[in-house]
Design an enzyme around this catalytic site. Structure first.
Site, PDB file in Angstrom:
ATOM      1  N   HIS A  98       0.852  -1.190   0.000  1.00 55.16           N
ATOM      2  CA  HIS A  98       0.000   0.000   0.000  1.00 55.16           C
ATOM      3  C   HIS A  98       0.891   1.245   0.000  1.00 55.16           C
ATOM      4  CE1 HIS A  98      -2.874   3.042   1.231  1.00 55.16           C
ATOM      5  NE2 HIS A  98      -3.812   2.217   0.798  1.00 55.16           N
ATOM      6  N   GLU A 170      -3.858   2.186  -7.271  1.00 53.85           N
ATOM      7  CA  GLU A 170      -4.225   3.259  -6.359  1.00 53.85           C
ATOM      8  C   GLU A 170      -3.340   4.476  -6.623  1.00 53.85           C
ATOM      9  OE1 GLU A 170      -6.442   1.557  -2.709  1.00 53.85           O
ATOM     10  OE2 GLU A 170      -4.342   1.757  -2.195  1.00 53.85           O
ATOM     11  N   GLY A 176      -7.641   9.221  -0.143  1.00 57.28           N
ATOM     12  CA  GLY A 176      -8.054  10.026   1.012  1.00 57.28           C
ATOM     13  C   GLY A 176      -8.184  11.510   0.709  1.00 57.28           C
ATOM     14  N   SER A 216     -10.435   7.272  -3.155  1.00 57.20           N
ATOM     15  CA  SER A 216     -11.681   8.044  -3.037  1.00 57.20           C
ATOM     16  C   SER A 216     -12.850   7.416  -3.800  1.00 57.20           C
ATOM     17  CB  SER A 216     -11.466   9.494  -3.472  1.00 57.20           C
ATOM     18  OG  SER A 216     -10.479  10.110  -2.659  1.00 57.20           O
TER      19      SER A 216
HETATM   20  P1  13P Z   1      -9.728   6.169   0.243  1.00 60.07           P
HETATM   21  O1  13P Z   1     -10.866   5.363  -0.354  1.00 60.07           O
HETATM   22  O2  13P Z   1     -10.015   6.669   1.618  1.00 60.07           O
HETATM   23  O3  13P Z   1      -9.242   7.227  -0.702  1.00 60.07           O
HETATM   24  O4  13P Z   1      -8.506   5.139   0.429  1.00 60.07           O
HETATM   25  C1  13P Z   1      -8.155   4.327  -0.620  1.00 60.07           C
HETATM   26  C2  13P Z   1      -7.149   3.346  -0.154  1.00 60.07           C
HETATM   27  O5  13P Z   1      -6.034   3.705   0.202  1.00 60.07           O
HETATM   28  C3  13P Z   1      -7.537   1.943  -0.085  1.00 60.07           C
HETATM   29  O6  13P Z   1      -6.451   1.114   0.130  1.00 60.07           O
END
Ligand code: 13P
Length: 257
Positions: A98, A170, A176, A216
């Protein structure tokens, strides 16, 4: 037909009380028509066993995963958790690489690769996160970064093992921040990732590999994202902490594919 997979990454949220409440909200919202969607939640280590027992007691098809693991099985690695321990606690999946672990804990592709190999040899299915930062995108280095991450992380993973692997795209700038990648931008990267998997493993593996989008994603934008041909699911952060939002995304996924 590819798997559709919606997974909640709770990050460092989910005390025992909160886990009980959140699972308590997911269970009654689960419907039999979601059977075509693979669903999982990844609570913090201390809530994994509780989440697993609550879900299996209620007979709901939501699996449990962890957010990290170590590549060694035991020994002097203070603060770390092995893949076998995670299996024992009830995990089916483990998120590896991650961007928060890469950025905050300096994890390299080489280390992530070792974790993936350890997970696979102990029956845990890795969810491998890749994605570019805002700066890398601005410098038009997105594909170069994805290539390096994929090649580094998947080193020595066989075509056979790839059936157990999920890739999560991602983009770091979308995590976030409320700034979701547009469906076109996400599709572009997903299609690039699939073509790179094809270059590494051939057409069959590439056609079958599940590539989630994360950053998000929520109940309002999930539909557009999940309708893209190469977006096979979602790795959900913030919206996974709300049972109604998370299960709405699952329902959208069950209808989208
Ligand atoms: P958000 O959905 O809060 O942007 O986070 C995504 C994430 O990092 C999932 O691993």
């Amino acid at each position: 037909m590819r798997r559709t997979f919606i997974c909640g990454n709770w990050k460092m949220n989910g005390s025992l009380d909160e886990t009980m409440n959140l699972i308590g909200g997911l269970v009654p919202r689960y419907q039999d028509s979601f059977v075509n969607v693979e669903i999982a939640v990844c609570p913090p280590f201390t809530s994994i066993a509780l989440a697993h027992s609550l879900l299996s007691d209620r007979g709901v098809r939501i699996a449990v995963g962890a957010q990290n693991c170590h590549d060694q099985q035991k020994g002097a690695y203070t603060g770390e958790i092995s893949t076998r321990m995670l299996v024992e606690a009830g995990c089916t999946y483990v998120i590896v690489g991650h961007s928060e672990r890469r950025a905050i804990f300096s994890e390299t592709n080489e280390f992530i690769n070792k974790k993936i190999l350890a997970a696979l040899s102990n029956g845990l299915k890795p969810i491998v996160c890749v994605g570019e930062t805002h700066e890398e995108r601005e410098l038009q280095r997105t594909f170069e970064v994805l290539l390096e991450q994929l090649r580094g992380c998947l080193r020595d993973v066989t075509a056979q093992q790839m059936h157990q692997v999920t890739i999560a795209y991602e983009p770091v700038w979308a995590i976030g921040t409320g700034k979701t990648a547009t469906p076109e931008i996400a599709q572009d990267s997903h299609s690039f990732i699939r073509s790179e998997i094809e270059a590494l493993y051939g057409k069959e593996v590439a056609n079958n590999v599940c590539i989630q989008y994360g950053g998000s994603m929520n109940a309002s934008n999930a539909e557009q994202l999940l309708h893209q041909p190469d977006i096979d699911g979602g790795l959900i952060g913030g919206a996974a902490l709300d049972a109604e939002s998370f299960m709405t995304i699952v329902r959208i996924a069950s209808q989208a594919h």
